[in-house]
Design a protein around this motif. Sequence first.
Motif, PDB file in Angstrom:
ATOM      1  N   ALA A  42       0.591  -1.672  -0.080  1.00  0.00           N
ATOM      2  CA  ALA A  42       0.157  -0.289   0.429  1.00  0.00           C
ATOM      3  C   ALA A  42       0.441   1.358   0.036  1.00  0.00           C
ATOM      4  O   ALA A  42       0.929   2.097  -0.843  1.00  0.00           O
ATOM      5  N   ARG A  43       1.835   1.334   1.003  1.00  0.00           N
ATOM      6  CA  ARG A  43       2.880   2.460   0.670  1.00  0.00           C
ATOM      7  C   ARG A  43       3.348   2.485  -0.582  1.00  0.00           C
ATOM      8  O   ARG A  43       3.679   3.471  -1.139  1.00  0.00           O
ATOM      9  N   ALA A  44       3.513   1.932  -0.907  1.00  0.00           N
ATOM     10  CA  ALA A  44       4.369   1.341  -2.267  1.00  0.00           C
ATOM     11  C   ALA A  44       3.387   2.260  -3.567  1.00  0.00           C
ATOM     12  O   ALA A  44       4.127   2.871  -4.592  1.00  0.00           O
ATOM     13  N   LYS A  45       1.928   2.208  -3.538  1.00  0.00           N
ATOM     14  CA  LYS A  45       1.319   2.323  -4.414  1.00  0.00           C
ATOM     15  C   LYS A  45       1.076   3.220  -3.754  1.00  0.00           C
ATOM     16  O   LYS A  45       0.840   4.702  -5.335  1.00  0.00           O
ATOM     17  N   LEU A  46       0.722   4.478  -2.911  1.00  0.00           N
ATOM     18  CA  LEU A  46       0.895   5.471  -2.406  1.00  0.00           C
ATOM     19  C   LEU A  46       2.265   6.445  -2.835  1.00  0.00           C
ATOM     20  O   LEU A  46       2.149   7.529  -3.482  1.00  0.00           O
ATOM     21  N   ARG A  47       3.474   6.023  -2.981  1.00  0.00           N
ATOM     22  CA  ARG A  47       4.422   6.504  -3.441  1.00  0.00           C
ATOM     23  C   ARG A  47       4.374   6.635  -4.568  1.00  0.00           C
ATOM     24  O   ARG A  47       4.927   7.554  -5.843  1.00  0.00           O
ATOM     25  N   LYS A  48       3.946   5.246  -5.402  1.00  0.00           N
ATOM     26  CA  LYS A  48       3.832   5.776  -7.157  1.00  0.00           C
ATOM     27  C   LYS A  48       3.060   6.818  -7.479  1.00  0.00           C
ATOM     28  O   LYS A  48       3.598   7.517  -8.609  1.00  0.00           O
ATOM     29  N   VAL A 100      -6.700  16.715 -16.948  1.00  0.00           N
ATOM     30  CA  VAL A 100      -6.986  16.184 -15.916  1.00  0.00           C
ATOM     31  C   VAL A 100      -7.258  14.829 -16.223  1.00  0.00           C
ATOM     32  O   VAL A 100      -7.569  14.544 -17.521  1.00  0.00           O
ATOM     33  N   VAL A 101      -7.234  13.839 -15.378  1.00  0.00           N
ATOM     34  CA  VAL A 101      -7.354  12.764 -16.126  1.00  0.00           C
ATOM     35  C   VAL A 101      -8.458  11.606 -15.126  1.00  0.00           C
ATOM     36  O   VAL A 101      -8.062  10.493 -15.225  1.00  0.00           O
ATOM     37  N   ALA A 102      -9.301  11.938 -13.698  1.00  0.00           N
ATOM     38  CA  ALA A 102     -10.271  11.654 -12.749  1.00  0.00           C
ATOM     39  C   ALA A 102     -10.856  12.491 -12.559  1.00  0.00           C
ATOM     40  O   ALA A 102     -10.664  13.316 -11.835  1.00  0.00           O
ATOM     41  N   TYR A 158     -16.546   7.562  -9.593  1.00  0.00           N
ATOM     42  CA  TYR A 158     -15.364   8.004 -10.361  1.00  0.00           C
ATOM     43  C   TYR A 158     -15.622   7.884 -11.914  1.00  0.00           C
ATOM     44  O   TYR A 158     -15.954   7.462 -11.966  1.00  0.00           O
ATOM     45  N   GLY A 159     -15.248   8.773 -12.857  1.00  0.00           N
ATOM     46  CA  GLY A 159     -13.814   8.618 -14.204  1.00  0.00           C
ATOM     47  C   GLY A 159     -12.701   8.635 -13.964  1.00  0.00           C
ATOM     48  O   GLY A 159     -12.335   9.441 -13.281  1.00  0.00           O
ATOM     49  N   ALA A 160     -12.117   7.621 -15.087  1.00  0.00           N
ATOM     50  CA  ALA A 160     -10.706   7.690 -14.603  1.00  0.00           C
ATOM     51  C   ALA A 160     -10.433   7.450 -16.503  1.00  0.00           C
ATOM     52  O   ALA A 160     -10.598   6.882 -16.803  1.00  0.00           O
ATOM     53  N   ASP A 161      -9.530   8.314 -16.492  1.00  0.00           N
ATOM     54  CA  ASP A 161      -8.693   7.893 -17.795  1.00  0.00           C
ATOM     55  C   ASP A 161      -8.084   7.145 -17.803  1.00  0.00           C
ATOM     56  O   ASP A 161      -6.919   6.726 -16.513  1.00  0.00           O
ATOM     57  N   LYS A 170       0.399   2.186 -14.041  1.00  0.00           N
ATOM     58  CA  LYS A 170       1.201   1.544 -13.405  1.00  0.00           C
ATOM     59  C   LYS A 170      -0.043   2.190 -11.899  1.00  0.00           C
ATOM     60  O   LYS A 170       0.367   1.923 -11.108  1.00  0.00           O
ATOM     61  N   VAL A 171      -0.556   3.108 -11.991  1.00  0.00           N
ATOM     62  CA  VAL A 171      -0.961   4.714 -11.292  1.00  0.00           C
ATOM     63  C   VAL A 171      -2.228   3.546 -10.677  1.00  0.00           C
ATOM     64  O   VAL A 171      -3.626   3.087 -11.034  1.00  0.00           O
ATOM     65  N   ASP A 172      -2.561   2.942  -9.257  1.00  0.00           N
ATOM     66  CA  ASP A 172      -3.052   2.501  -8.090  1.00  0.00           C
ATOM     67  C   ASP A 172      -4.901   3.002  -7.608  1.00  0.00           C
ATOM     68  O   ASP A 172      -4.441   4.392  -7.169  1.00  0.00           O
TER      69      ASP A 172
END
Length: 371
Positions: free
Chosen positions: A154-160, A233-235, A251-254, A261-263
Motif C-alpha cells: 500500500a505504501r508503494a502504491k501511495l509513493r507511485k 485532468v485524468v480522473a 468516479y471516472g478515470a482516464d 500502473k497508478v492504482d
Amino acid sequence: MYERCATVTPFQTHAWLHSWWLSYGVPGRLRVVLVRRVADGRLVAAAPLWLTPGRAPTVAFLGGGLTDYGDVLVDEGCPDALPALAAALADLPDLSRGAVVDLREVRPGAAAERLPAHWPGPRRRLPDSTCLELPCVPVDELVLRLPPQRAQRARAKLRKIDREGVTARPVPLDEVPDALDHLLELHRRQWAGRGVTAEHLTSRFGEHLGRAVRAMAATGHARVTRFLLGGEVVAVDLTLLSPRLSGGYLYGADPVLRSLKVDIATLLLRNGARLGEGTGRATLSLLRGDEPYKHHWRPDAVRNGRLLLARRRAAPLLWLRAAYVGGRSRAADRLRDRAWARALRHRLTAGRTPTAPTAPTDRTGRGRTTS
C-alpha cells in the motif's frame, strides 16, 4: 428535519431525493408521509416513498437502485415520532388495496430499522446488500491496519501516485456541472468494451446527478475532486457526505492511469480519507458491493436490511414476496463464486451495456448480484 435526525446518510437529503423524483418518478405515485406535533405543527418525522409500478406494486423508498442507503427521518428529541410514523404508514390507502411496504438498503442503526417494533401487522426483515466500511481516519492510519506485507504494498502504491505527479484539486461550486460531465465521460471511456452500468450513460442519470450534486455541494453534502497529471485532468471523483459518514459514490478515470500502473482504488481511498479527516465523521464507506479490490484495505462488512411490512389481510402477499426475495438471494449467493457463472456473466456483458437501471451498482460501474 434532516439536521435533526442522527442516522441520516447523504441519500436522505432533499436535494438527492427531489432530483431523483424529477428524473425517475411516475406522476400520481409519490407517497410522502409526514408527522407533525399537534401543539405547534413542528415536523418530527417523514418518510419519502413512492408506489412502484407493476402487477405487484410496493411502497418503497425514493431513490431506487441509485441509492445505497434508504431511511426515514425522525426527530430523536420526540419519542412519539416513530410510533406515529408507523401508524401513519399503516394507514396508507395503497396497503388496503394489497400493496406491501418494501424498504430496501436499511443501514444498521437507521431510524427505519425500528419501524417493525411499532408495526401493527405482519413484518419480515431480510438481508440486503453488503457495504464495506473503514474508520474515517487519515490514510496513513488505514495502512497501519494492514498486515506487514500488504501495508508495504500500500505504501508503494501511495509513493507511485506521488512519483507520477498525480495531484488532487477540489472543484469549486461553479465548476461542479462541468466536472460532473467530465466524470461521466471518463467513466464511459474507462469501461468501454468491458460492460458498464447502462443507466450511468443515460441523459436522465446525468441530469439527476447534475441537479442533486450541485445542490448538495452548496450545502456541504457532496465534494467533487479533479485529479491532474501534467496539468491535464485524468480522473474525477464524487464523494457524498453526511454528519457521520463519507462515501465515494462514482468516479471516472482516464485509461492513461492504468498504463502508468497508478492504482486508482488507492488514489480514491486516500482522497476519501482526506475529505473525512478532522470532520468528526466516524465512517468511510465504500458503499455497496463486495468486490475483491475493496478487501485489500481490510474493511468491515456491514449488511443492509430489507424490511417487508403489510396489513394483516395482506399477510399472504408479504410471505410470498419474502419467499421470492429469499429464494433469489440464495440462488445468487450459490452462483456468485462459481467459475462457470462468472464466465457466463462475462460473455453476456462483454461489449454491451445492460438495460435495467434499477439493479444496484458499485461506484466502478460494475453490476452486482442482488435480490
